[in-house]
Motif scaffolding. Structure first.
Motif, PDB file in Angstrom:
ATOM      1  N   PHE A   9       0.832  -1.203   0.000  1.00 14.83           N
ATOM      2  CA  PHE A   9       0.000   0.000   0.000  1.00 14.83           C
ATOM      3  C   PHE A   9       0.864   1.249   0.000  1.00 14.83           C
ATOM      4  O   PHE A   9       1.699   1.441   0.871  1.00 14.83           O
ATOM      5  N   LYS A  10       0.644   2.072  -1.027  1.00 14.00           N
ATOM      6  CA  LYS A  10       1.418   3.308  -1.173  1.00 14.00           C
ATOM      7  C   LYS A  10       0.474   4.491  -0.996  1.00 14.00           C
ATOM      8  O   LYS A  10      -0.638   4.334  -0.527  1.00 14.00           O
ATOM      9  N   VAL A  11       0.945   5.657  -1.410  1.00 10.97           N
ATOM     10  CA  VAL A  11       0.091   6.844  -1.346  1.00 10.97           C
ATOM     11  C   VAL A  11      -1.207   6.533  -2.097  1.00 10.97           C
ATOM     12  O   VAL A  11      -1.169   6.031  -3.215  1.00 10.97           O
ATOM     13  N   PRO A  12      -2.374   6.788  -1.489  1.00 12.17           N
ATOM     14  CA  PRO A  12      -3.632   6.388  -2.135  1.00 12.17           C
ATOM     15  C   PRO A  12      -3.891   7.120  -3.451  1.00 12.17           C
ATOM     16  O   PRO A  12      -3.529   8.290  -3.613  1.00 12.17           O
TER      17      PRO A  12
ATOM     18  N   ARG B 262      -9.845   0.359   0.310  1.00  8.65           N
ATOM     19  CA  ARG B 262      -8.797  -0.266  -0.513  1.00  8.65           C
ATOM     20  C   ARG B 262      -8.202  -1.497   0.165  1.00  8.65           C
ATOM     21  O   ARG B 262      -7.727  -2.401  -0.501  1.00  8.65           O
ATOM     22  N   TYR B 263      -8.242  -1.532   1.498  1.00 13.80           N
ATOM     23  CA  TYR B 263      -7.700  -2.700   2.213  1.00 13.80           C
ATOM     24  C   TYR B 263      -8.691  -3.861   2.108  1.00 13.80           C
ATOM     25  O   TYR B 263      -8.282  -5.012   1.933  1.00 13.80           O
TER      26      TYR B 263
ATOM     27  N   ARG C 195       2.742  -2.916   4.521  1.00 12.73           N
ATOM     28  CA  ARG C 195       1.982  -1.749   4.982  1.00 12.73           C
ATOM     29  C   ARG C 195       0.513  -2.163   4.950  1.00 12.73           C
ATOM     30  O   ARG C 195       0.147  -3.092   4.244  1.00 12.73           O
TER      31      ARG C 195
ATOM     32  N   GLU D  50      -1.563   2.338   8.252  1.00 13.18           N
ATOM     33  CA  GLU D  50      -1.044   3.621   7.749  1.00 13.18           C
ATOM     34  C   GLU D  50      -2.048   4.748   8.008  1.00 13.18           C
ATOM     35  O   GLU D  50      -1.673   5.909   8.121  1.00 13.18           O
ATOM     36  N   GLU D  51      -3.319   4.376   8.127  1.00 12.90           N
ATOM     37  CA  GLU D  51      -4.377   5.380   8.308  1.00 12.90           C
ATOM     38  C   GLU D  51      -4.341   6.042   9.683  1.00 12.90           C
ATOM     39  O   GLU D  51      -5.017   7.054   9.902  1.00 12.90           O
TER      40      GLU D  51
ATOM     41  N   VAL E 170       1.078   7.289   9.058  1.00 16.54           N
ATOM     42  CA  VAL E 170       1.523   8.386   8.187  1.00 16.54           C
ATOM     43  C   VAL E 170       0.446   9.466   8.089  1.00 16.54           C
ATOM     44  O   VAL E 170       0.748  10.670   8.040  1.00 16.54           O
ATOM     45  N   VAL E 171      -0.807   9.053   8.108  1.00 13.82           N
ATOM     46  CA  VAL E 171      -1.899  10.037   7.991  1.00 13.82           C
ATOM     47  C   VAL E 171      -1.965  10.916   9.237  1.00 13.82           C
ATOM     48  O   VAL E 171      -2.308  12.091   9.176  1.00 13.82           O
TER      49      VAL E 171
ATOM     50  N   ASN F 266      -2.548  14.485   4.732  1.00 14.77           N
ATOM     51  CA  ASN F 266      -3.120  13.268   4.132  1.00 14.77           C
ATOM     52  C   ASN F 266      -4.605  13.130   4.465  1.00 14.77           C
ATOM     53  O   ASN F 266      -5.388  12.657   3.653  1.00 14.77           O
TER      54      ASN F 266
HETATM   55  P1  AMP Z   1       7.300   2.395   0.007  1.00 15.67           P
HETATM   56  O1  AMP Z   1       6.691   1.390   0.916  1.00 15.67           O
HETATM   57  O2  AMP Z   1       8.717   2.733   0.342  1.00 15.67           O
HETATM   58  O3  AMP Z   1       7.125   2.067  -1.439  1.00 15.67           O
HETATM   59  O4  AMP Z   1       6.525   3.766   0.228  1.00 15.67           O
HETATM   60  C1  AMP Z   1       5.147   3.862   0.209  1.00 15.67           C
HETATM   61  C2  AMP Z   1       4.765   5.245   0.688  1.00 15.67           C
HETATM   62  O5  AMP Z   1       3.361   5.348   0.702  1.00 15.67           O
HETATM   63  C3  AMP Z   1       5.258   5.529   2.094  1.00 15.67           C
HETATM   64  O6  AMP Z   1       5.918   6.744   2.131  1.00 15.67           O
HETATM   65  C4  AMP Z   1       3.973   5.588   2.909  1.00 15.67           C
HETATM   66  O7  AMP Z   1       4.060   6.499   3.951  1.00 15.67           O
HETATM   67  C5  AMP Z   1       2.963   6.021   1.866  1.00 15.67           C
HETATM   68  N1  AMP Z   1       1.603   5.637   2.250  1.00 15.67           N
HETATM   69  C6  AMP Z   1       1.144   4.387   2.492  1.00 15.67           C
HETATM   70  N2  AMP Z   1      -0.154   4.412   2.861  1.00 15.67           N
HETATM   71  C7  AMP Z   1      -0.524   5.721   2.879  1.00 15.67           C
HETATM   72  C8  AMP Z   1      -1.738   6.404   3.173  1.00 15.67           C
HETATM   73  N3  AMP Z   1      -2.827   5.747   3.540  1.00 15.67           N
HETATM   74  N4  AMP Z   1      -1.742   7.742   3.078  1.00 15.67           N
HETATM   75  C9  AMP Z   1      -0.636   8.406   2.699  1.00 15.67           C
HETATM   76  N5  AMP Z   1       0.525   7.831   2.401  1.00 15.67           N
HETATM   77  C10 AMP Z   1       0.599   6.497   2.482  1.00 15.67           C
END
Ligand code: AMP
Ligand code: MG
Length: 300
Positions: free
Chosen positions: A103-106, A118-119, A134, A138-139, A142-143, A149
């Motif tokens: 899971f990356k940036v949505p 999405r999960y 991830r 993350e919710e 990072v959020v 976010n």
């Molecule tokens: P990586 O795992 O290194 O490919 O990075 C994935 C990026 O996506 C990381 O910087 C996470 O912080 C970011 N990320 C994952 N889920 C979310 C989310 N729900 N909202 C914002 N960023 C997210």
């Protein structure tokens, strides 16, 4: 080793990693990223091999039984070792029975839905092991550390108040309970890395050309928020380690030890499910034997 003894050994091994439901965790105080249970690397490699074959056997039965699914969630700070853990722990299992989702940036489409959507789309089916590289956590990580976010999530005003994090903890706990009650077992591992070990791993990513792709300048900016992340981790672990889906905090400074721990936590869950190959009832058994006689009769 007998199955009973292996089960006992695994349970004992992971006990110190478990976050007791209801307890308050202070990550930096309570868990040591360098802990290795007095083990030497050589013993560890041997043990991982045993663990991996135990996983393979249980996964085959899980798939055949087709009743339970397992959701294995891996959370960690950058360079915590999620990718390598997945590669090693799952090295012995049948790829047909496993699905890994990162899971990356949505995306825009994902932001147009509720935050668990999405999960939910990537959940394992019965018989499957789903791995989240991830996860929905993350919710509240990072959020939370970067509230912009949350602004992007297009929530209605009344859903954005200061109680949003407590509400999300509750919603996540409820969701995981719902999944558990319906045969999807939720297993959660947090890889606990020290700040110094992260620094050393970042340096390696910069110095080794084949690791450059894993590094971005943004990683260093995230590192500046180290204390905020540790606090968000501590709160998450305190609020979402439940009797039905407890957290395991795995010491991550030594990769070989982290992999054994992660394999043991997953093995423990599968041992608990104790999946069995389906046995045939009398009628199906008769049909099978009739088919056998037919095949024999065809012999040239
Ligand atoms: P990586 O795992 O290194 O490919 O990075 C994935 C990026 O996506 C990381 O910087 C996470 O912080 C970011 N990320 C994952 N889920 C979310 C989310 N729900 N909202 C914002 N960023 C997210
Ligand atoms: Mg990254």
């Amino acid at each position: 080793m007998s199955d009973g003894r292996a089960a006992e050994r695994v349970a004992k091994f992971i006990k110190p990693l478990r976050v007791k439901p209801g307890s308050t965790v202070d990550l930096t105080e309570d868990f040591d990223p360098r802990y290795k249970a007095g083990m030497k690397k050589r013993e560890g490699v041997e043990l991982l091999r045993t663990g991996v074959s135990l996983l393979a056997d249980h996964q085959a039965r899980l798939a055949a039984q087709d009743t339970y699914g397992v959701l294995f969630c891996l959370q960690a700070i950058d360079a915590g070792g999620k990718d390598g853990t997945i590669r090693h722990v799952m090295s012995g299992v049948n790829p047909q029975g496993v699905r890994v989702s990162g899971f990356k940036v949505p995306s825009a489409e994902e932001l147009d839905h509720d935050y668990l959507w999405r999960y939910a789309q990537r959940l394992p089916s019965r018989g499957e092991i789903g791995i989240f590289n991830r996860s929905h956590y993350e919710e509240v990580l990072v959020v939370r550390v970067h509230p912009e976010n949350l602004d992007r999530q297009k929530l209605p005003e009344e859903a954005k108040g200061p109680d949003v994090w407590d509400r999300r903890y509750r919603e996540i706990n409820d969701w995981e309970r719902y999944l558990t009650d319906n045969g999807i077992k939720v297993v959660k591992v947090f890889l606990n890395l020290s700040e110094e070990e992260q620094r050393l791993r970042f340096l390696k990513r910069i110095d080794r050309p084949e690791k450059n792709w894993k590094f971005s300048a943004a990683d260093v900016r995230e590192r500046e928020r180290w204390d905020d992340y540790q606090e968000a981790f501590s709160e998450m672990l305190s609020a979402t380690s439940t009797p039905w889906a407890p957290w395991y905090v795995v010491p991550a400074d030594r990769k070989w030890f982290a992999r054994i721990c992660a394999a043991a936590v997953l093995a423990h869950a599968l041992i608990g499910i104790d999946p069995q190959y389906p046995s045939l009832d009398g009628k199906a058994r008769k049909e099978l034997l009739a088919a056998r006689r037919g095949l024999e009769a065809e012999a040239p």
